[in-house]
Scaffold this active site. Structure first.
Site, PDB file in Angstrom:
ATOM      1  CD  GLU A  13      -2.718  -1.374   2.541  1.00  0.00           C
ATOM      2  OE1 GLU A  13      -3.581  -0.443   2.670  1.00  0.00           O
ATOM      3  OE2 GLU A  13      -2.294  -2.242   3.421  1.00  0.00           O
ATOM      4  CB  SER A 141      -5.812  -1.004   0.206  1.00  0.00           C
ATOM      5  OG  SER A 141      -5.382  -0.052   0.767  1.00  0.00           O
ATOM      6  CE1 TYR A 209      -7.210   4.354  -0.891  1.00  0.00           C
ATOM      7  CE2 TYR A 209      -6.760   2.147  -1.920  1.00  0.00           C
ATOM      8  CZ  TYR A 209      -6.848   2.915  -0.541  1.00  0.00           C
ATOM      9  OH  TYR A 209      -6.648   2.472   0.493  1.00  0.00           O
ATOM     10  NE  ARG A 248     -13.038   3.530   6.704  1.00  0.00           N
ATOM     11  CZ  ARG A 248     -12.015   3.113   5.956  1.00  0.00           C
ATOM     12  NH1 ARG A 248     -11.093   3.857   5.978  1.00  0.00           N
ATOM     13  NH2 ARG A 248     -11.849   1.839   5.682  1.00  0.00           N
ATOM     14  CG  ASP A 250     -14.839  -0.690   6.221  1.00  0.00           C
ATOM     15  OD1 ASP A 250     -14.841   0.431   6.372  1.00  0.00           O
ATOM     16  OD2 ASP A 250     -13.276  -1.189   6.021  1.00  0.00           O
ATOM     17  CD  GLU A 263     -10.727  -4.711   7.048  1.00  0.00           C
ATOM     18  OE1 GLU A 263      -9.932  -3.800   6.814  1.00  0.00           O
ATOM     19  OE2 GLU A 263     -11.094  -5.738   6.426  1.00  0.00           O
ATOM     20  CG  ASN A 265      -7.888   1.679   8.382  1.00  0.00           C
ATOM     21  OD1 ASN A 265      -6.693   1.995   8.979  1.00  0.00           O
ATOM     22  ND2 ASN A 265      -7.750   1.546   7.048  1.00  0.00           N
ATOM     23  N   GLY A 269      -7.343   5.984   5.691  1.00  0.00           N
ATOM     24  CA  GLY A 269      -6.749   6.572   4.323  1.00  0.00           C
ATOM     25  C   GLY A 269      -7.021   7.911   4.422  1.00  0.00           C
TER      26      GLY A 269
END
Length: 304
Positions: A13, A141, A209, A248, A250, A263, A265, A269
């Site tokens: 990443e 990602s 992205y 964050r 999901d 999960e 994070n 990002g």
């Protein structure tokens, strides 16, 4: 302040990290800070020395190192504060299987799962009904992730993961809509609904992205009750993992309204298309304001 901006690194990443770092660098200068860029892939042996000369470190790394807590551990040794979680919490959240155990302990729904390792091999018995997602147990990602619908496709999906990671997380497929929830300080941000483009089976790397990769709707068009429920679950998971500053999570939400936490994070990002900055903007924080708030929280929590 003298801020070192730590980005790049050696994970898959790396490009995402560098993309976000450019905007962060501009924001740090707008806030009046003296910024030094530091790439661990080029100069890791000087990290401790560099950190001891800085007032603060802003970490924008994804995968290893960064999300695994290694950089944070060195910064702690240097006495240099930084934004976000410390070493132990970072590692716990990065490991999807370990974090799922924490979710289950909190009675937060998460898709059924199993771990398969190279020791078991690509022909290990599958304990879950198809279809399943196969993904690296540590990583982000959506890199290396596959949606496996037929048993004969499982070995190739596992091979792909084993080329990147020492263990594969195999996870129950939950049909529904994806929502993401950010945490900033001690509050949950507005939910964002993610709708991948029509020909995508899931929210993959390209969707994440590319500028037109997916529709991202903030605030998510869901009921107040579902919003409050997901925000509450995310706050509980954030605290139980020992996270600070921001994170964050999901979620997948079924047609019947059941939410499953996938999960969390710890270093969300920070590219122009990233989700947490979008949610922060909805509550009145510009990107530069968000960077300033993360620095304030990092100093306040005293991770170092």
């Amino acid at each position: 302040m003298h801020v070192i901006l730590i980005a790049g690194g050696w994970s898959d990443e790396r490009d995402v990290s560098l993309s976000g770092a450019r905007k962060i660098h501009t924001a740090l200068e707008e806030l009046g800070h003296d910024v030094t860029f530091f790439d661990p892939a080029d100069d890791f042996k000087n990290l401790l020395k560099t950190a001891r000369k800085a007032d603060f470190a802003f970490i924008n790394l994804h995968g290893t190192p960064g999300e695994d807590g290694l950089i944070q551990a060195v910064l702690d040794k240097a006495g240099c504060p930084y934004q976000g979680a410390g070493p132990a919490a970072s590692y716990l959240a990065l490991n999807k299987a370990a974090s799922k155990e924490v979710f289950e302990d909190l009675a937060i729904k998460t898709p059924a799962w199993q771990i398969i390792t190279p020791t078991q091999g690509v022909n290990a018995p599958l304990d879950l009904p198809l279809p399943v997602f196969v993904k690296p147990d540590k990583g982000g990602s959506s890199l290396g992730m596959s949606l496996v619908k037929k048993a004969e496709d499982l070995p190739a999906a596992l091979d792909k993961v084993f080329a990147m990671c020492q263990s594969a997380l195999v996870e129950e497929y939950i049909p529904g809509v994806e929502l993401t929830c950010g945490i900033l300080g001690d509050r949950a941000l507005p939910l964002i609904m993610i709708r991948p483009k029509a020909n995508a089976e899931f929210f993959d790397y390209e969707n994440k992205y590319a500028e037109d990769g997916a529709d991202e709707i903030c605030p998510a068009p869901v009921s107040d009750a579902l919003t409050a429920s997901i925000q509450g679950q995310m706050l509980a998971a954030h605290k139980a993992l020992g996270l600070t500053g921001y994170s964050r999570g999901d979620f997948m939400v079924t047609d019947s309204g059941e939410a499953y936490l996938l999960e969390v994070n710890t270093l969300p990002g920070m590219t122009p298309t990233s989700l947490l900055p979008q949610a922060a903007a909805h509550v009145g924080l510009s990107f530069t304001d968000l960077i300033g708030e993360l620095i304030r929280l990092g100093i306040e929590t005293g991770c170092a």
